[in-house]
Structure formats: C-alpha cells, structure tokens
Write a protein that holds these residues in place. Structure first.
Motif, PDB file in Angstrom:
ATOM      1  N   ALA A  21       0.736  -1.168  -0.075  1.00 43.71           N
ATOM      2  CA  ALA A  21      -0.012   0.094  -0.022  1.00 43.71           C
ATOM      3  C   ALA A  21       0.922   1.186   0.084  1.00 43.71           C
ATOM      4  O   ALA A  21       0.466   2.336  -0.710  1.00 43.71           O
ATOM      5  CB  ALA A  21      -0.856  -0.124   1.150  1.00 43.71           C
ATOM      6  N   LEU A  22       2.032   1.407   0.703  1.00 46.21           N
ATOM      7  CA  LEU A  22       3.007   2.480   0.831  1.00 46.21           C
ATOM      8  C   LEU A  22       3.564   2.646  -0.378  1.00 46.21           C
ATOM      9  O   LEU A  22       4.200   3.631  -0.414  1.00 46.21           O
ATOM     10  CB  LEU A  22       3.870   2.211   2.001  1.00 46.21           C
ATOM     11  N   HIS A  23       3.881   1.487  -1.428  1.00 49.06           N
ATOM     12  CA  HIS A  23       4.653   1.906  -2.711  1.00 49.06           C
ATOM     13  C   HIS A  23       4.344   3.080  -3.428  1.00 49.06           C
ATOM     14  O   HIS A  23       3.137   3.176  -3.680  1.00 49.06           O
ATOM     15  CB  HIS A  23       4.732   0.414  -3.645  1.00 49.06           C
ATOM     16  N   GLY A  24       5.348   3.859  -3.614  1.00 45.15           N
ATOM     17  CA  GLY A  24       5.171   5.034  -4.247  1.00 45.15           C
ATOM     18  C   GLY A  24       4.436   6.352  -3.399  1.00 45.15           C
ATOM     19  O   GLY A  24       4.513   7.301  -3.806  1.00 45.15           O
ATOM     20  N   ARG A  25       4.114   5.991  -2.371  1.00 42.82           N
ATOM     21  CA  ARG A  25       3.527   6.954  -1.287  1.00 42.82           C
ATOM     22  C   ARG A  25       4.489   7.148  -0.022  1.00 42.82           C
ATOM     23  O   ARG A  25       4.388   8.374   0.265  1.00 42.82           O
ATOM     24  CB  ARG A  25       2.420   6.578  -0.950  1.00 42.82           C
ATOM     25  N   GLY A  26       5.269   6.102   0.241  1.00 43.90           N
ATOM     26  CA  GLY A  26       5.942   6.669   1.553  1.00 43.90           C
ATOM     27  C   GLY A  26       7.006   5.267   1.545  1.00 43.90           C
ATOM     28  O   GLY A  26       6.963   4.325   0.891  1.00 43.90           O
ATOM     29  N   THR A  27       8.067   5.543   2.511  1.00 41.98           N
ATOM     30  CA  THR A  27       9.010   4.629   2.739  1.00 41.98           C
ATOM     31  C   THR A  27       8.790   3.395   3.863  1.00 41.98           C
ATOM     32  O   THR A  27       8.258   4.078   4.828  1.00 41.98           O
ATOM     33  CB  THR A  27      10.421   5.180   3.186  1.00 41.98           C
ATOM     34  N   SER A  28       8.873   2.294   3.582  1.00 40.47           N
ATOM     35  CA  SER A  28       8.248   1.186   4.435  1.00 40.47           C
ATOM     36  C   SER A  28       9.542   0.611   5.268  1.00 40.47           C
ATOM     37  O   SER A  28      10.495   0.510   4.822  1.00 40.47           O
ATOM     38  CB  SER A  28       7.550   0.149   3.730  1.00 40.47           C
ATOM     39  N   VAL A  29       9.247   0.681   6.455  1.00 42.91           N
ATOM     40  CA  VAL A  29      10.501   0.154   7.428  1.00 42.91           C
ATOM     41  C   VAL A  29       9.823  -1.040   8.278  1.00 42.91           C
ATOM     42  O   VAL A  29       8.854  -1.018   8.793  1.00 42.91           O
ATOM     43  CB  VAL A  29      10.704   1.358   8.458  1.00 42.91           C
ATOM     44  N   ALA A  30      10.684  -2.218   8.386  1.00 44.46           N
ATOM     45  CA  ALA A  30      10.367  -3.395   9.090  1.00 44.46           C
ATOM     46  C   ALA A  30      11.319  -3.922   9.975  1.00 44.46           C
ATOM     47  O   ALA A  30      12.745  -3.978   9.516  1.00 44.46           O
ATOM     48  CB  ALA A  30       9.972  -4.634   8.277  1.00 44.46           C
ATOM     49  N   LEU A  31      11.122  -3.745  11.066  1.00 44.75           N
ATOM     50  CA  LEU A  31      12.018  -4.252  12.144  1.00 44.75           C
ATOM     51  C   LEU A  31      12.176  -5.797  12.571  1.00 44.75           C
ATOM     52  O   LEU A  31      11.380  -6.668  12.340  1.00 44.75           O
ATOM     53  CB  LEU A  31      11.883  -3.499  13.556  1.00 44.75           C
ATOM     54  N   SER A  32      13.432  -6.050  13.029  1.00 45.85           N
ATOM     55  CA  SER A  32      13.638  -7.429  13.572  1.00 45.85           C
ATOM     56  C   SER A  32      14.464  -7.436  14.905  1.00 45.85           C
ATOM     57  O   SER A  32      15.473  -6.644  14.603  1.00 45.85           O
ATOM     58  CB  SER A  32      14.250  -8.356  12.480  1.00 45.85           C
ATOM     59  N   VAL A  33      14.086  -8.099  15.750  1.00 48.30           N
ATOM     60  CA  VAL A  33      14.983  -8.326  16.840  1.00 48.30           C
ATOM     61  C   VAL A  33      15.582  -9.795  16.884  1.00 48.30           C
ATOM     62  O   VAL A  33      16.159 -10.258  17.929  1.00 48.30           O
ATOM     63  CB  VAL A  33      14.161  -8.074  18.263  1.00 48.30           C
ATOM     64  N   LEU A  57      15.216  -2.525   6.202  1.00 47.74           N
ATOM     65  CA  LEU A  57      15.242  -3.454   7.145  1.00 47.74           C
ATOM     66  C   LEU A  57      15.689  -2.867   8.438  1.00 47.74           C
ATOM     67  O   LEU A  57      17.109  -2.556   8.595  1.00 47.74           O
ATOM     68  CB  LEU A  57      15.851  -4.748   6.728  1.00 47.74           C
ATOM     69  N   HIS A  58      15.288  -2.915   9.603  1.00 51.68           N
ATOM     70  CA  HIS A  58      15.548  -2.126  10.879  1.00 51.68           C
ATOM     71  C   HIS A  58      16.000  -3.379  11.642  1.00 51.68           C
ATOM     72  O   HIS A  58      15.463  -3.959  12.196  1.00 51.68           O
ATOM     73  CB  HIS A  58      14.625  -1.220  11.286  1.00 51.68           C
ATOM     74  N   LEU A  59      17.066  -3.267  11.959  1.00 54.60           N
ATOM     75  CA  LEU A  59      17.976  -4.229  12.959  1.00 54.60           C
ATOM     76  C   LEU A  59      18.090  -3.844  14.186  1.00 54.60           C
ATOM     77  O   LEU A  59      18.757  -2.758  14.586  1.00 54.60           O
ATOM     78  CB  LEU A  59      19.221  -4.787  12.349  1.00 54.60           C
TER      79      LEU A  59
END
Length: 225
Positions: free
Chosen positions: A49-61, A80-82
C-alpha cells in the motif's frame, strides 16, 4: 527533516500516517510479543500500500541472519531495521546478511545510546548500514527501542557528528520535545512510537493521528543550520 513513525498495524493505518506527513512508516512483523506486532502477511500488505507513497521500514529483533533474511523476503520493506539486543548481530553478521537480502533493500542499524561502547559501535555499524537509529534501551522490551524514554541527547549529538551515514533519533520523542531534540542533536530524521499512540487497554494501541500530525509539524518547525 525525515519523520519516521512506528508502528502501523494495518495498510489503512500506514496510509493514514503518510497522509499526516510521515516519511517512513515502521512495521513490526513478528509473533514474539513486541508492541504493535503484526503478521508478516499484514506487514506485506502495508508495504504494498505504501509503494510510491511512503517508505516502509520493518524491524527485526532476531539474531539468526537466515531468519531475518526470510522475514525480509516475505515482507519486502524498503528498509530492514535491525534492533536486536546489543551486539547480538555484529558488524560481520550484518555484512553477511546484506548479501542475503532482496536487491535494493537498505539496512538501518539500531544503536543503544548509553550502552557500553555506543560510540565505537555506531562508527563500526556505519561501515555496513545505510542508516543508524539512535534509541533508548530498557530490559522490559526485547531489543533496542520501544522504551518510551529519552536518553542523553549530547551523546547522540556526538555520534551524529562522527558518522557518515544518515542518523534517525528515537527514544521518547513527542510533539512537545522533538524540536528541542532536533536542536540538540541535529539528526537526519526523528522517530516516534510510544508518544504517538492512543492506548486501547490490555497493552494494545492504535496510532493517535492528531498526535502524529502535531509531531510532524513540530519536527518541521526547527530551522536548518
């Protein structure tokens, strides 16, 4: 000033954040009990949904780079958020991980400001990450971040001044204190999770879109130097 807001819990919420002026939308695709966690399927829907509208960030622990890479491939965020426990995925492992990621995916490394060796770690990770995020740490939440508390901004300013990658400042930031934080640290961007939430009880929350809009406005109010 880039604004990053965690954590959207649906594609609809992700789009609502962008409509309030958010640049980076944070997602928490996991099942281990992190605040605002969502399934990988929902996270992938938000990314699309964000493609072309905002930057997506997904985290991993996570600490297993194969597992981190699997999640990244399933969700396909822009970044990718480490943010696992300090040192759990070391610099060499991040370098190895990058070779496993989908083409073009960037890496953001969390630095626990105030932890032993934070400045040296920041300098080392800046060699293998596209971004650093300077965050607070609490043993109550797994990984670095989601603490809802500020840290020593003078230490963050020192890190910003000594690395050559974009730095996002996080940790207890709200519309009330973000301008002062920016003035003190001069980061590339700022991040908010806990202070832009609306509690729903039993540990659940949704994003407070009015608080988000106020945060965006406050962050933009600081004149550039």
């Amino acid at each position: 000033m880039i604004v990053q807001i965690y954590t959207a819990q649906s594609a609809q919420e992700a789009i609502a954040l962008v409509e309030r002026g958010v640049d980076h939308v944070g997602l928490t695709p996991t099942t281990i009990g992190l605040p605002g966690q969502i399934s990988e399927t929902v996270a992938a829907e938000a990314v699309a949904a964000l493609h072309g509208r905002g930057t997506s960030v997904a985290l991993s622990v996570e600490t297993d780079i194969q597992e981190i890479a699997r999640m990244a491939d399933a969700v396909r965020p822009d970044i990718l958020h480490l943010c696992g426990e300090v040192g759990a995925v070391d610099v060499a492992a991040v370098r190895e991980l990058r070779a496993l990621l989908p083409a073009g995916m960037q890496v953001m490394q969390a630095i626990a400001v105030g932890a032993e060796g934070d400045l040296l770690l920041a300098r080392a990770y800046a060699e293998v990450a596209d971004f650093l995020i300077l965050d607070s740490y609490t043993p109550d939440v797994q990984g670095v971040g989601a603490a809802g508390i500020t840290h020593d901004w003078s230490r963050s300013a020192e890190i910003v001044a000594t690395v050559d990658v974009p730095v996002i400042l996080a940790g207890g930031l709200s519309a009330e204190n973000v301008a002062a934080a920016i003035d003190a640290v001069r980061p590339w961007g700022v991040d908010s999770l806990t202070r832009t939430n609306r509690p729903l009880g039993e540990g659940r929350f949704e994003k407070d879109l009015d608080a988000v809009a106020a945060f965006v406005t406050a962050a933009a109010s600081v004149p550039a130097r």
